[in-house]
Enzyme design. Structure first.
Site, PDB file in Angstrom:
ATOM      1  N   HIS A 172      27.622  35.353  45.152  1.00  0.00           N
ATOM      2  CA  HIS A 172      28.964  34.835  45.451  1.00  0.00           C
ATOM      3  C   HIS A 172      29.403  35.128  46.880  1.00  0.00           C
ATOM      4  O   HIS A 172      30.381  34.563  47.348  1.00  0.00           O
ATOM      5  CB  HIS A 172      29.980  35.442  44.479  1.00  0.00           C
ATOM      6  CG  HIS A 172      29.790  34.981  43.068  1.00  0.00           C
ATOM      7  ND1 HIS A 172      30.683  34.165  42.424  1.00  0.00           N
ATOM      8  CD2 HIS A 172      28.790  35.204  42.173  1.00  0.00           C
ATOM      9  CE1 HIS A 172      30.250  33.899  41.191  1.00  0.00           C
ATOM     10  NE2 HIS A 172      29.104  34.533  41.014  1.00  0.00           N
ATOM     11  N   ASP A 381      33.661  35.140  54.767  1.00  0.00           N
ATOM     12  CA  ASP A 381      33.944  34.991  53.342  1.00  0.00           C
ATOM     13  C   ASP A 381      32.887  34.069  52.740  1.00  0.00           C
ATOM     14  O   ASP A 381      32.564  33.030  53.336  1.00  0.00           O
ATOM     15  CB  ASP A 381      35.350  34.360  53.174  1.00  0.00           C
ATOM     16  CG  ASP A 381      36.033  34.797  51.889  1.00  0.00           C
ATOM     17  OD1 ASP A 381      35.317  35.082  50.914  1.00  0.00           O
ATOM     18  OD2 ASP A 381      37.273  34.835  51.868  1.00  0.00           O
TER      19      ASP A 381
END
Ligand code: G6P
Length: 479
Positions: A172, A381
């Site tokens: 992720h 991110d």
């Protein structure tokens, strides 16, 4: 949930198993003082719930408390298999190796990663515990989907015991450039750990390419495009699957009368300003909070933005509070916000409203509705689902998204006001642009953003991954 005839203990078995550091439930305190479990608001569980229910799935994960052994239990139709961690393992495997070694290393070393051999040992031990439990839960030929950086050794450990399984892995967070990854003393072990999977998924094609390059350079396994040829003839595929959200669910929530009313109330409570800026993040040093506060604070203090007209609301959800870097960040932000508000605020009207707390998703939807400018400016991110949630909630096609180039989401959300969060002047210019842009331009951008998140939702993400894994779970799900 079936019980395998071969099983000697009462451990339930399943044809589809998700393995993640955390179980998809939070413990809540009831009014009578007892505790119960509530499904977490996270996207992953929303995406997988239908697959899990249809396929009698099981979820292996940690329940979030140290030194506590829990029996398997069922919540919302999903078989949950708790993994126990001692307080020392929480310190070494979770706070240490996962969040003070891997997390900063994989996020472009925006904080300094620490390398400790005892943390690594604990990471191995805990990954083995997850793999062992999964091996007893998975039925013959089951599909197992392992999630994220905390469990990168599980695919290999599982395959060693259960070569009959179909194993998928999804990361992720970003997979770092090869030069940074090479710093890791256990770099080869982790690559081998991931290669236990049949399919290794990344957020972006760049992450998959970094991984393929490392596999070639460090392990000398031949690769052809996205495929890796393993000794013994097995093939592993490495490919990007950008994760998304339950777009329709979020939009429905934003349109609910209670949300609309709450959004109006929020604006009133803020003093009915002309412009509301909003930031929503876990309190994490990758999220670029000081830079963002600095940019907005300067716009107010240099007179470009009138604090009578505009306010900034920053929600920072508490996270990993015992890890040093997080503790320091919290103090830094407190100080910075306090300084700006002290310098430029008036009685009853702080230009920056800072909320160190987490809120239910109904409140988040109301905040998104109330915000004219959403500011998502991480330094790095993997994806950033807040950006996608904001877009999903703008059912009025109004609102403006300011988005960091260094969020994975920027690859898809090209119509956002993109910024380099290290460039404070550039960020100030884009905040102003987003605030002052013409309604026509804002609507045009928002429509394109909305098309993107509606076409590529979490359902599509899970289906694509499971199809590529050759999972019968995906077929059952479509039916
Ligand atoms: C990120 C990670 C997840 C993690 C979440 C919350 O999104 O990719 O794996 O669960 O942060 O962090 P926590 O340490 O509280 O689980």
């Amino acid at each position: 949930m079936s019980s395998s005839p071969a099983a000697t203990s009462a451990v339930p078995t399943a044809p589809f198993v998700v393995v993640a550091n955390r179980l998809p439930v939070d413990r809540i305190q009831l009014e009578d003082g007892s505790t119960d479990w509530r499904t977490s608001p996270g996207g992953l569980v929303t995406a997988l719930q239908p697959v899990m229910r249809k396929n009698h799935g099981a979820w292996v994960g940690w329940h979030g408390a140290a030194d506590e052994e829990l029996e398997p239990f069922v919540d919302a139709g999903i078989q949950l298999m708790p993994v126990a961690l001692s307080s020392q393992e929480v310190e070494e495997y979770y706070e240490g190796f996962s969040n003070a070694t891997l997390w900063p290393l994989y996020h472009d070393v925006v904080a300094h990663p620490e390398f400790h051999r005892e943390w690594w040992d604990s990471y191995v031990t805990v990954n083995q515990r997850f793999a062992d439990l999964t091996a007893t839960v998975a039925e013959q030929g089951a599909v197992v989907w392992v999630q994220d950086y905390q469990l990168q050794l599980v695919p290999q450990m599982l395959r060693a015991q259960r070569p009959d399984l179909k194993i998928g892995f999804f990361l992720h967070i970003p997979f770092p450039p090869t030069e940074l990854y090479q710093q890791l003393p256990w770099r080869n072990q982790i690559l081998e750990g991931l290669l236990g999977a049949d399919l290794v998924g990344f957020q972006l094609p760049g992450g998959a390419q970094n991984f393929l390059r490392l596999v070639r350079q460090r392990l000398q396994y031949p690769t052809h495009r996205e495929r890796i040829s393993m000794p013994g003839g097995r093939t592993v595929t490495a490919r990007a699957y950008p994760i998304s959200i339950d777009t329709q669910g979020m939009a429905d929530l934003a349109n609910a009368p209670a949300t609309v009313a709450r959004a109006e109330e929020i604006r009133r409570d803020l003093g009915d300003p002309k412009y509301v800026f909003l930031g929503v993040d876990r309190l994490d040093y990758t999220k670029g909070l000081p830079e963002r506060v600095q940019a907005f604070g300067e716009l107010v203090s240099d007179g470009t933005i009138d604090p009578e007209e505009a306010v900034f609301v920053q929600v920072a959800t508490p996270s990993r509070e015992r890890v040093d870097h997080y503790r320091r960040l919290r103090d830094d932000i407190d100080r910075l916000v306090g300084r700006f508000n002290g310098d430029i605020g008036r009685i009853g009207r702080p230009p920056i409203t800072y909320l160190h707390s987490s809120y239910p998703k109904e409140e988040m939807a109301a905040l998104y509705r109330a915000a004219d400018v959403m500011v998502v400016t991480p330094l790095r991110d993997g994806m950033n689902l807040v950006a996608k949630e904001y877009v999903a909630c703008r059912t009025d096609e109004d609102g403006a998204l300011v988005l960091s180039e260094f969020a994975g989401a920027a690859k898809e959300l090209r119509q956002a006001y993109l910024v380099n969060p290290y460039d404070i002047d550039g960020m100030k210019a884009q905040l102003l642009q987003a605030m002052n842009d013409s309604p026509r331009s804002k609507i045009r951008r928002m429509r394109m953003l909305r098309r993107q998140v509606f076409e590529n939702d979490i359902d599509r993400w899970a289906t694509l991954f499971l199809n590529d894994l050759g999972s019968p779970a995906s077929a059952a799900r479509a039916g």
